[in-house]
Every structure is written in C-alpha cells, then in structure tokens.
Scaffold this active site. Structure first.
Site, PDB file in Angstrom:
ATOM      1  N   HIS A 205      -2.486  -3.573  -1.492  1.00  0.00           N
ATOM      2  CA  HIS A 205      -1.052  -3.808  -1.687  1.00  0.00           C
ATOM      3  C   HIS A 205      -0.393  -3.918  -0.308  1.00  0.00           C
ATOM      4  O   HIS A 205      -0.764  -3.188   0.624  1.00  0.00           O
ATOM      5  CB  HIS A 205      -0.440  -2.645  -2.479  1.00  0.00           C
ATOM      6  CG  HIS A 205       0.988  -2.888  -2.872  1.00  0.00           C
ATOM      7  ND1 HIS A 205       2.033  -2.788  -1.987  1.00  0.00           N
ATOM      8  CD2 HIS A 205       1.537  -3.253  -4.062  1.00  0.00           C
ATOM      9  CE1 HIS A 205       3.172  -3.067  -2.611  1.00  0.00           C
ATOM     10  NE2 HIS A 205       2.888  -3.352  -3.877  1.00  0.00           N
TER      11      HIS A 205
ATOM     12  N   GLU B 261       2.373  -2.933   0.970  1.00  0.00           N
ATOM     13  CA  GLU B 261       2.927  -1.699   1.553  1.00  0.00           C
ATOM     14  C   GLU B 261       1.804  -0.836   2.136  1.00  0.00           C
ATOM     15  O   GLU B 261       1.964  -0.241   3.218  1.00  0.00           O
ATOM     16  CB  GLU B 261       3.705  -0.918   0.496  1.00  0.00           C
ATOM     17  CG  GLU B 261       4.411   0.298   1.074  1.00  0.00           C
ATOM     18  CD  GLU B 261       5.085   1.131  -0.010  1.00  0.00           C
ATOM     19  OE1 GLU B 261       5.787   0.557  -0.865  1.00  0.00           O
ATOM     20  OE2 GLU B 261       4.894   2.360   0.013  1.00  0.00           O
TER      21      GLU B 261
END
Ligand code: SF4
EC number: 1.17.7.4
Length: 288
Positions: A128, A130
C-alpha cells in the site's frame, strides 16, 4: 421510496486537500502528473483526468524529468523527493498532515531504538502506498503485519515499536497489540502507537446507526479503497441488505425489490457528486 445520502460520508480533509491542490494547479498547467491514483475512486480519477491530471506508476516516475508531479495524501518515501531534486521535477506535495506526522514518528522510533536493535512493526497492507512511504523513512526495515497471524515475524527478545496504517480497524490493531504485549520477553521495551486516523474510525458509530435506518444501503466506494471495504463491512454487519458499489452501472435493480427506503453512504475517498448521482439514478427508477 425514501432515498437519503449520509451527509457525514465523503472526502476526509486529507483527500479534500489533495484534490484542491490538483484542481488549483490544473487552472494554470495543462499537464500535471500524479504519482499513483490521486484517490482510490475510479470515477473521481476519471473526472480529474479530463482536466489534465495523469496518474503515473512509481516505475514511470523514476524515468521522468522536467515536469510537475503531485504527491497524493498517502505520502511518499524519501527516494521520491531525491529523484525529483536530481531530475528537475517540481513536486506539488499534498501528503496528508496526519500521514506526515506519522512518518516523522516512525522515523523517530527507528532512530531512537537503532542502537538497541529495535524493530518498527506496522499493521497494514504490504505494497500500500502509505506503507511504502512509511517504510521508506526507515531504510525499508519495517515489519509489516497484515493480520494477527503475522506477529510471529517479530523477534520478541528485541524492542518493538508498534504502529498502524492510518485506515485500519481500531479493534484489530488492539488485538494485535495485546498479542505482542503478551509475547514480549520480560524487560524488553514495547511502545504501542495507535496511529489510526479518526477521520475513518470516528465514522463507525454513526454509520452503524445510519445503516439500521434503511431497508437497503448502497455503500459507494472504489474497489481499491481500503477504508471503503472496512466501512462497508461495518454497514453490512448492521444491515445485511448493504451493497458495495463503485458506480451506478454496478447496481442490480433487484436489490431494491420491496424496499421503501435506501440509504447512500461512502468512504473518505467517495466524492459527494457520485453519491448524488446514485441517488438520482434510484429516484428516476422509483419515483416517490
Ligand atoms: S483518512 Fe486520515 S490520514 Fe488518510 S487522508 Fe484522510 S485525513 Fe489523512
């Protein structure tokens, strides 16, 4: 039929900031690149594409130079900034302030426990954006746990700093924290840093109530939105006639059979205009 949109659903302030940055830039630039999709919502991405925003992958970005690139709310690792510096890329940095603070904290934990061979552990989804941004702050040394079953990856004889991706479930994070706590060897340091963004989790009690008030609930979110799947599950638990849709073409009219009320809600990445469009679609087929 009563059709109601949840007024507390829709973009969080981090996403609003990123989209405003893109729209402002596109007033004066005809070509703006975005590193990854600006938001996990295909319909909003399509809208901004028509204005001149083009998503590029990380690999494509690493080949680019002499251009303008927007960094979305999820944040980026330091190498993204280094590449921009070396290649005359102007960055429009729309990293969410919550994520920026988290990046600093993760880095701080890593630095302060380096001499004690500490481990930074993050509950989140591997790959992901992030997580890539957070891992990059600490030389890609993070241990990423996708579920409670992954805690065995931790060495319990060394200090641990436990964080979470901002959009994860609070209950799951604390279940992991408890398991880590009970597994640590005596006297070894453990810091539990609840870094879940309340822009997502604070919506839970309200959505639970909202979902109960309608015969059918349409939860509107992009298929790639992790907070979308999380909040959808919450609604589904309260109301089994909840359906996840990304656009009107995904609605099966049979879902509405016999329903007298439909509630429409969404994720922090769901634009209001899309929820309005869905309400309009239902109203046209089921005039009150
Ligand atoms: S969910 Fe929270 S951390 Fe993520 S972009 Fe929105 S405000 Fe920022």
């Amino acid at each position: 039929m009563r059709v109601e949109i949840d007024r507390r659903s829709g973009f969080c302030f981090g996403v609003i900031k990123a989209i405003k940055s893109a729209e402002n830039e596109l007033k004066t630039t005809d070509k703006l690149y975005c590193l990854g999709d600006i938001v996990h919502n295909g319909m909003e991405v399509e809208r901004l594409e028509k204005m001149g925003l083009q998503s590029v992958s990380r690999d494509e970005y690493m080949q680019m130079k002499d251009c303008k690139v927007l960094i979305r709310a999820h944040g980026e690792p330091p190498e993204t900034y280094e590449h921009a510096k070396k290649n005359n890329i102007e960055l429009i940095d729309a990293t969410c302030p919550v994520v920026l603070t988290l990046q600093e904290k993760v880095k701080g934990s890593y630095e302060s426990n380096k001499d004690k061979d500490g481990q930074v552990v993050i509950y989140g989804k591997k790959g992901h954006a992030e997580i890539i941004g957070l891992d990059g702050q600490i030389e890609n040394k993070a241990i990423v746990l996708e579920s409670i079953n992954d805690v065995s990856q931790i060495d319990f004889s060394r200090p641990v700093s436990l964080y979470s991706q901002t959009t994860k479930r609070v209950e799951d994070f604390y279940a992991i924290a408890d398991k880590v706590k009970s597994s640590m060897q005596p006297g070894v340091g453990l810091e539990i840093k609840d870094s879940i963004c309340r822009q997502v989790s604070n919506r839970v009690p309200h959505l639970k109530q909202f979902a109960k008030e309608f015969d059918v609930v349409l939860f509107v979110a992009g298929h790639k939105s992790s907070n979308g799947w999380y909040l959808y599950t919450i609604c589904k638990e309260e109301n089994p006639r909840t359906h996840h849709v990304a656009r009107t073409s995904e609605i099966d009219p049979a879902w509405l059979d016999g329903a007298e009320s439909v509630g429409i809600c969404g994720a922090t990445s769901t634009p209001n205009w899309l929820m309005e469009e869905i309400a309009e679609w239902i109203n046209q087929r089921n005039p009150s």
